[in-house]
Design a protein around this motif. Sequence first.
Motif, PDB file in Angstrom:
ATOM      1  N   PRO A   1       0.832  -1.205   0.000  1.00  0.00           N
ATOM      2  CA  PRO A   1       0.000   0.000   0.000  1.00  0.00           C
ATOM      3  C   PRO A   1       0.865   1.253   0.000  1.00  0.00           C
ATOM      4  N   LYS A   2       0.286   2.364  -0.433  1.00  0.00           N
ATOM      5  CA  LYS A   2       0.946   3.660  -0.330  1.00  0.00           C
ATOM      6  C   LYS A   2       0.719   4.212   1.080  1.00  0.00           C
ATOM      7  N   VAL A   3       1.766   4.744   1.664  1.00  0.00           N
ATOM      8  CA  VAL A   3       1.703   5.259   3.032  1.00  0.00           C
ATOM      9  C   VAL A   3       1.706   6.784   2.978  1.00  0.00           C
ATOM     10  N   TYR A   4       0.581   7.379   3.369  1.00  0.00           N
ATOM     11  CA  TYR A   4       0.454   8.840   3.425  1.00  0.00           C
ATOM     12  C   TYR A   4       0.640   9.294   4.875  1.00  0.00           C
ATOM     13  N   GLY A   5       1.493  10.283   5.071  1.00  0.00           N
ATOM     14  CA  GLY A   5       1.744  10.791   6.414  1.00  0.00           C
ATOM     15  C   GLY A   5       1.578  12.296   6.482  1.00  0.00           C
ATOM     16  N   VAL A   6       0.967  12.769   7.574  1.00  0.00           N
ATOM     17  CA  VAL A   6       0.855  14.201   7.853  1.00  0.00           C
ATOM     18  C   VAL A   6       1.872  14.556   8.926  1.00  0.00           C
ATOM     19  N   PHE A   7       2.666  15.593   8.667  1.00  0.00           N
ATOM     20  CA  PHE A   7       3.731  16.000   9.573  1.00  0.00           C
ATOM     21  C   PHE A   7       3.605  17.501   9.868  1.00  0.00           C
ATOM     22  N   THR A   8       4.090  17.897  11.034  1.00  0.00           N
ATOM     23  CA  THR A   8       4.194  19.314  11.373  1.00  0.00           C
ATOM     24  C   THR A   8       5.619  19.603  11.838  1.00  0.00           C
ATOM     25  N   THR A   9       5.940  20.888  11.985  1.00  0.00           N
ATOM     26  CA  THR A   9       7.290  21.279  12.369  1.00  0.00           C
ATOM     27  C   THR A   9       7.389  21.540  13.857  1.00  0.00           C
ATOM     28  N   THR A  10       8.614  21.399  14.375  1.00  0.00           N
ATOM     29  CA  THR A  10       8.936  21.811  15.738  1.00  0.00           C
ATOM     30  C   THR A  10       9.898  22.988  15.706  1.00  0.00           C
ATOM     31  N   SER A  11      10.096  23.559  14.526  1.00  0.00           N
ATOM     32  CA  SER A  11      11.067  24.624  14.350  1.00  0.00           C
ATOM     33  C   SER A  11      10.602  25.909  15.019  1.00  0.00           C
ATOM     34  N   SER A  12      11.550  26.656  15.580  1.00  0.00           N
ATOM     35  CA  SER A  12      11.249  27.976  16.136  1.00  0.00           C
ATOM     36  C   SER A  12      11.344  29.055  15.076  1.00  0.00           C
ATOM     37  N   ILE A  13      11.789  28.680  13.865  1.00  0.00           N
ATOM     38  CA  ILE A  13      11.976  29.650  12.787  1.00  0.00           C
ATOM     39  C   ILE A  13      10.701  29.803  11.958  1.00  0.00           C
TER      40      ILE A  13
ATOM     41  N   SER B   1       2.994  22.592   7.976  1.00  0.00           N
ATOM     42  CA  SER B   1       2.541  21.206   7.893  1.00  0.00           C
ATOM     43  C   SER B   1       2.856  20.682   6.507  1.00  0.00           C
ATOM     44  N   ALA B   2       2.945  19.368   6.395  1.00  0.00           N
ATOM     45  CA  ALA B   2       3.268  18.770   5.103  1.00  0.00           C
ATOM     46  C   ALA B   2       2.680  17.369   5.025  1.00  0.00           C
ATOM     47  N   VAL B   3       2.476  16.917   3.791  1.00  0.00           N
ATOM     48  CA  VAL B   3       2.052  15.546   3.508  1.00  0.00           C
ATOM     49  C   VAL B   3       3.134  14.884   2.672  1.00  0.00           C
ATOM     50  N   CYS B   4       3.633  13.752   3.150  1.00  0.00           N
ATOM     51  CA  CYS B   4       4.619  12.965   2.414  1.00  0.00           C
ATOM     52  C   CYS B   4       4.056  11.579   2.141  1.00  0.00           C
ATOM     53  N   VAL B   5       4.455  10.995   1.017  1.00  0.00           N
ATOM     54  CA  VAL B   5       3.977   9.671   0.614  1.00  0.00           C
ATOM     55  C   VAL B   5       5.164   8.729   0.480  1.00  0.00           C
ATOM     56  N   TYR B   6       5.022   7.526   1.039  1.00  0.00           N
ATOM     57  CA  TYR B   6       6.092   6.521   1.021  1.00  0.00           C
ATOM     58  C   TYR B   6       5.547   5.233   0.408  1.00  0.00           C
ATOM     59  N   ASN B   7       6.444   4.433  -0.143  1.00  0.00           N
ATOM     60  CA  ASN B   7       6.031   3.103  -0.583  1.00  0.00           C
ATOM     61  C   ASN B   7       6.687   2.055   0.307  1.00  0.00           C
TER      62      ASN B   7
ATOM     63  N   ILE C   1       4.379  16.213  -1.005  1.00  0.00           N
ATOM     64  CA  ILE C   1       3.486  16.478  -2.133  1.00  0.00           C
ATOM     65  C   ILE C   1       2.538  17.622  -1.818  1.00  0.00           C
ATOM     66  N   PHE C   2       2.512  18.058  -0.547  1.00  0.00           N
ATOM     67  CA  PHE C   2       1.630  19.154  -0.153  1.00  0.00           C
ATOM     68  C   PHE C   2       2.197  19.811   1.087  1.00  0.00           C
ATOM     69  N   THR C   3       2.232  21.137   1.108  1.00  0.00           N
ATOM     70  CA  THR C   3       2.740  21.872   2.263  1.00  0.00           C
ATOM     71  C   THR C   3       1.834  23.050   2.571  1.00  0.00           C
ATOM     72  N   ARG C   4       1.793  23.415   3.834  1.00  0.00           N
ATOM     73  CA  ARG C   4       1.165  24.652   4.305  1.00  0.00           C
ATOM     74  C   ARG C   4       2.160  25.319   5.253  1.00  0.00           C
ATOM     75  N   ILE C   5       2.625  26.505   4.893  1.00  0.00           N
ATOM     76  CA  ILE C   5       3.650  27.194   5.658  1.00  0.00           C
ATOM     77  C   ILE C   5       3.078  28.470   6.271  1.00  0.00           C
ATOM     78  N   ASN C   6       3.333  28.656   7.566  1.00  0.00           N
ATOM     79  CA  ASN C   6       2.949  29.880   8.280  1.00  0.00           C
ATOM     80  C   ASN C   6       1.469  30.214   8.109  1.00  0.00           C
TER      81      ASN C   6
END
Length: 721
Positions: free
Chosen positions: A293-305, A309-315, A393-398
């Motif tokens: 299956p394709k693995v879709y993951g939602v991630f966020t940052t811990t950066s102080s800069i 958020s972002a979506v990455c896809v893995y096989n 494949i998808f990002t939302r910044i600030n």
Amino acid sequence: MLLLLYLPQVHCTKESVPRVKLSYKELLHSGSVVPFVGSSDGMQFETFLLDEERSRLLLGAKDHIYLLDPDNINKHPRKLSWPAPRDRVDMCVLAGKNPLTECANFVRVLHNYNRTHIYTCGTGAFHPTCAFLEVRDTLILSKSDVCLFTDQYLYAGTASDFLGKDSTFSRSLGPPPDQHYIRTDISEDYWINEAKFIAAHPIADTFNPDDDKIYFFFREMSRDGSTRDKGALSRVARVCKNDVGGLRSLTNKWTTFLKARLVCSIPGTDGVDTHFDELQDIFLLPSRDERNPKVYGVFTTTSSIFKGSAVCVYNMESIRAVFNGPYAHKEGPDHRWVEYEGRIPYPRPGTCPSRTYDPRIKTTKDFPDDVISFIRVHPLMYHSVYPITGRPIFTRINTEYRLTQIVVDRVPAEDGQYAVMFLGTDVGSVLKVVSITQENWATEEIVLEELQVFKPLLVCEGVMYLCFQQQLFVGGGDGLALVALHRCHIYGQGCAECCLARDPYCAWDGSHCARYIPASKRRARRQDIKHGDPSSHCWDTDDGESNIEEKVQYGVESNSSFLECVPKSQQAQIRWFIQRAGADHRQEIKPDERVLVTERGLLIRWLLRSDAGSYFCTSQEHSFTRTLLNLSLRVLERGQLHGQQVDSRGPLENPTVVAVMASESRQRYKDYLRVLSAPSLDEYCDTLWHREKKQRQKGKWKHIQELRKNRNRRHHQGASI
């Protein structure tokens, strides 16, 4: 210097705006969302369990379990009370926990146990309690902590202490007599440390069921190979289903536990990447091969800069390759992870006891001691898992929100199949996104819709479930709603508008923009998801001049006038043209200090007689341009109203309008339009003339002059707003 190199990479990523944005009220009005009215009593939803065969929906909540009809979630809902014992609540409060948000029985496990019962567990105010309920043939989506029920075994990832430091992934229950309780080893330096578990899934690795594994995803506080400090890192881990622990060492502990880092980052120059380190959600999209299956993951940052958020896809091939690669080893005075280059014992640590590798090893208790000793201190793989495209494949910044949830639906379209992502946010909205790979392998992200499913004040960090009935269950916090997957009718009444939408769910059927259904007659549907080019699909339809809005608007010389033109798509670029009387061609309008082009129309701050003419509002989206509005503006001289000279205060210098446009406040701008639109302006002038005439007759002309001065003073005072 590193920061200077780092920041430009964050801001150079081009993000698409939602093509359609619907508020909570607009969704309700369109009938696209059905909220669960029972959620108004403050229940916090933790777990969803859908019995599609018997049409039942169970909700695990705070101290309660709801039983609903998924076809009509507000039809006679039933509620079972299941609070935590009073003494456990008191003990939880004494430990310093919040009595409202922590010291209760949050139902977090609802799983199918057999054909007649489900297995359910609650937190019990930090004293977990489980029970059996009689509900059949269920499907499950759980969010808080992680649990998976398969082959009568319960796999769970959770924290077992008040501080949340003893994070463990365990297996319990099971058919007798094979009821082996197995858990991760207590070792914050090697195994799992302060983890937040996200998801767990059974995935076959080979055609031999003895090789089947449980893959689970989490984030933890850990050190990577480049820093001494602990930070949040995302992980994928796996264990063998047939793991029963070691014989002399790692008794009742996993002997096949391995983990690897999941990387989701924007590649940068000079080796500087923008990392999204905090995994928030995982969704597995099935393929024809159930092992991959394709693995879709939602991630966020811990950066102080920056925040994002972002979506990455893995096989799964990449994930398995990392687990088959080199191990990591702690070395040196700083105990950093480096690549292990020593001897690897046989059988390879992390493999399952099966005929695939060695028929002599029938159980994990047959593993040699050096295999057990090795995996105890080498559970981490040296290489990381990278996404398929090498970047998100998808990002939302600030943005004002962050992504928290994801479900994906594979949708057939005229030019192929597309994975449509539904992304939940922490402000109660859902983004509907499709990622398109073009011929040059470049990835284009398209935000089809932004839906405010819950009221903005309601924080939603719950779960989403995509069911076969073409509906989206969205829940969490204090809300639950049923959302339609498509709203084709809102795209417009023409073929071009439907084609420009690029929504795989929708197509032009000859008369309406409607749900796309694969059929044998190709002429019965028009759709172009990859390019969104109506010129090659709608050339033979009556979709041009017949859909142009025509209107007449009056303005008064030296007063202001607003020509409203709002495209259905927020991704369209608007251009204005004027054709004056007697002219044989149109001329594009360029903004200056007198004429402002805004996102909602054309503002002429003070009218000249030469402004009269035909105004054309055109929309360009992709390479397609069309006319939305043909407006005839007629400018009246100041003395034309009722044959009287109407006094005017000259050019309208309204600082409130400028502030409204600067802040792009939609509601305040609408209020402004109601004041300055031509009919309202004429009515105001007419009313003012009659009022002045009446006041003259009553000998109160001085009073009206004073009122006018006060009015002008208020307008000028607005310059400081």
